[in-house]
Design a protein around this motif. Structure first.
Motif, PDB file in Angstrom:
ATOM      1  N   VAL A 128       0.835  -1.200   0.000  1.00  0.00           N
ATOM      2  CA  VAL A 128       0.000   0.000   0.000  1.00  0.00           C
ATOM      3  C   VAL A 128       0.874   1.256   0.000  1.00  0.00           C
ATOM      4  O   VAL A 128       1.877   1.338   0.705  1.00  0.00           O
ATOM      5  N   LYS A 129       0.515   2.235  -0.838  1.00  0.00           N
ATOM      6  CA  LYS A 129       1.268   3.484  -0.923  1.00  0.00           C
ATOM      7  C   LYS A 129       0.720   4.546   0.019  1.00  0.00           C
ATOM      8  O   LYS A 129       1.470   5.356   0.565  1.00  0.00           O
ATOM      9  N   SER A 130      -0.594   4.564   0.185  1.00  0.00           N
ATOM     10  CA  SER A 130      -1.201   5.531   1.102  1.00  0.00           C
ATOM     11  C   SER A 130      -2.458   4.928   1.702  1.00  0.00           C
ATOM     12  O   SER A 130      -3.153   4.145   1.049  1.00  0.00           O
ATOM     13  N   MET A 131      -2.750   5.297   2.956  1.00  0.00           N
ATOM     14  CA  MET A 131      -3.923   4.755   3.628  1.00  0.00           C
ATOM     15  C   MET A 131      -4.404   5.754   4.676  1.00  0.00           C
ATOM     16  O   MET A 131      -3.600   6.410   5.345  1.00  0.00           O
ATOM     17  N   SER A 132      -5.709   5.873   4.791  1.00  0.00           N
ATOM     18  CA  SER A 132      -6.298   6.757   5.799  1.00  0.00           C
ATOM     19  C   SER A 132      -7.493   6.063   6.432  1.00  0.00           C
ATOM     20  O   SER A 132      -8.196   5.285   5.784  1.00  0.00           O
ATOM     21  N   LEU A 133      -7.721   6.351   7.704  1.00  0.00           N
ATOM     22  CA  LEU A 133      -8.839   5.782   8.450  1.00  0.00           C
ATOM     23  C   LEU A 133      -9.486   6.912   9.238  1.00  0.00           C
ATOM     24  O   LEU A 133      -8.809   7.613   9.996  1.00  0.00           O
ATOM     25  N   SER A 134     -10.781   7.111   9.030  1.00  0.00           N
ATOM     26  CA  SER A 134     -11.474   8.213   9.692  1.00  0.00           C
ATOM     27  C   SER A 134     -12.853   7.769  10.150  1.00  0.00           C
ATOM     28  O   SER A 134     -13.403   6.779   9.657  1.00  0.00           O
ATOM     29  N   SER A 135     -13.405   8.505  11.099  1.00  0.00           N
ATOM     30  CA  SER A 135     -14.758   8.230  11.587  1.00  0.00           C
ATOM     31  C   SER A 135     -15.500   9.544  11.735  1.00  0.00           C
ATOM     32  O   SER A 135     -14.906  10.585  12.036  1.00  0.00           O
ATOM     33  N   SER A 136     -16.799   9.505  11.506  1.00  0.00           N
ATOM     34  CA  SER A 136     -17.615  10.708  11.609  1.00  0.00           C
ATOM     35  C   SER A 136     -18.059  10.921  13.051  1.00  0.00           C
ATOM     36  O   SER A 136     -18.051   9.995  13.874  1.00  0.00           O
ATOM     37  N   GLU A 137     -18.453  12.154  13.359  1.00  0.00           N
ATOM     38  CA  GLU A 137     -19.003  12.446  14.676  1.00  0.00           C
ATOM     39  C   GLU A 137     -20.370  11.773  14.813  1.00  0.00           C
ATOM     40  O   GLU A 137     -21.158  11.757  13.864  1.00  0.00           O
ATOM     41  N   PRO A 138     -20.656  11.178  15.980  1.00  0.00           N
ATOM     42  CA  PRO A 138     -21.955  10.513  16.164  1.00  0.00           C
ATOM     43  C   PRO A 138     -23.118  11.478  15.966  1.00  0.00           C
ATOM     44  O   PRO A 138     -23.060  12.638  16.380  1.00  0.00           O
ATOM     45  N   HIS A 139     -24.161  10.995  15.306  1.00  0.00           N
ATOM     46  CA  HIS A 139     -25.376  11.775  15.093  1.00  0.00           C
ATOM     47  C   HIS A 139     -26.560  10.855  15.331  1.00  0.00           C
ATOM     48  O   HIS A 139     -26.754   9.879  14.597  1.00  0.00           O
ATOM     49  N   HIS A 140     -27.325  11.160  16.355  1.00  0.00           N
ATOM     50  CA  HIS A 140     -28.428  10.288  16.756  1.00  0.00           C
ATOM     51  C   HIS A 140     -27.924   8.859  16.974  1.00  0.00           C
ATOM     52  O   HIS A 140     -28.547   7.889  16.543  1.00  0.00           O
TER      53      HIS A 140
END
Length: 215
Positions: A128-140
């Protein structure tokens, strides 16, 4: 007592199992065979790639070797592996090998008195050359986790993991996975919607495994 001696026999097929893309200027695939003087007449050495019925390389003693199909323009046809005139161009020297040359290579050696074949698989892989992991802010109480990874070969197996505690890590099921192949490399996008009440204070991680490589 009957003694069966095979006049023509492939002794060894030297094909590397895994090669890091860009790490070598060339790779030699060698097909070492034995034959006696009486079995050398009509000698032809052919190499095949994957399940193609047509050879990608052919050499007949007394004639220059030839490359076809996916190997056209990718082989050093002047490469000499042995001074023996019956072995001189039995091997293939791949120049600047790329991932698209991954797959099964079959060597077929034939004479007027016999034939023998051998097959091995080679993977030219790219981590793998690039990788990102993200999560959104909880909503309901709902949140989404997204992972993006680019530049891999061969096709990766993807797992999304959640660390619920120091000693407890679980694989998340029901992922939405999109894979695209562009210019010989895979890009992957993974998304998963979760109830944040089920994963409080959780830590997420992604696992990528390249098939037939184990990376």
């Amino acid at each position: 007592m009957n003694i069966n001696i095979q006049a023509l026999r492939i002794i060894d097929l030297a094909v590397p199992t895994a090669v890091l893309n860009g790490s070598m200027d060339s790779i030699v695939l060698d097909c070492l065979y034995s034959l006696d003087n009486s079995s050398a007449a009509g000698l032809v050495v052919k190499w095949y790639h994957n399940r193609s019925p047509a050879p990608v390389y052919q050499w007949i003693p007394g004639y220059p070797p030839q490359a076809f199909g996916i190997l056209r323009g990718r082989v050093n046809l002047g490469h000499v592996i042995s001074n023996d005139p019956q072995m001189r161009h039995r091997a293939i020297q791949l120049v600047h090998p790329r991932p698209e040359l991954s797959g099964e290579f079959t060597c077929k050696v034939s004479t007027w008195s016999g034939v023998d074949t051998a097959t091995k698989r080679m993977v030219i892989y790219s981590p793998v050359k690039s990788m990102s992991l993200s999560s959104s802010e909880p909503h309901h109480h709902h949140m989404s986790v997204t992972c993006k990874a680019e530049g891999m070969y061969p096709e990766p197996e993807v797992s999304l993991l959640v660390q619920r505690s120091r000693f407890k890590r679980e694989r998340i099921r029901g992922l939405q996975v999109t894979k695209t192949l562009v210019d010989g490399a895979y890009s992957v996008r993974v998304t998963k919607k979760l109830d944040d009440r089920e994963v409080p204070e959780a830590v997420f991680s992604i696992s990528l495994k390249l098939s037939n490589v184990g990376t």
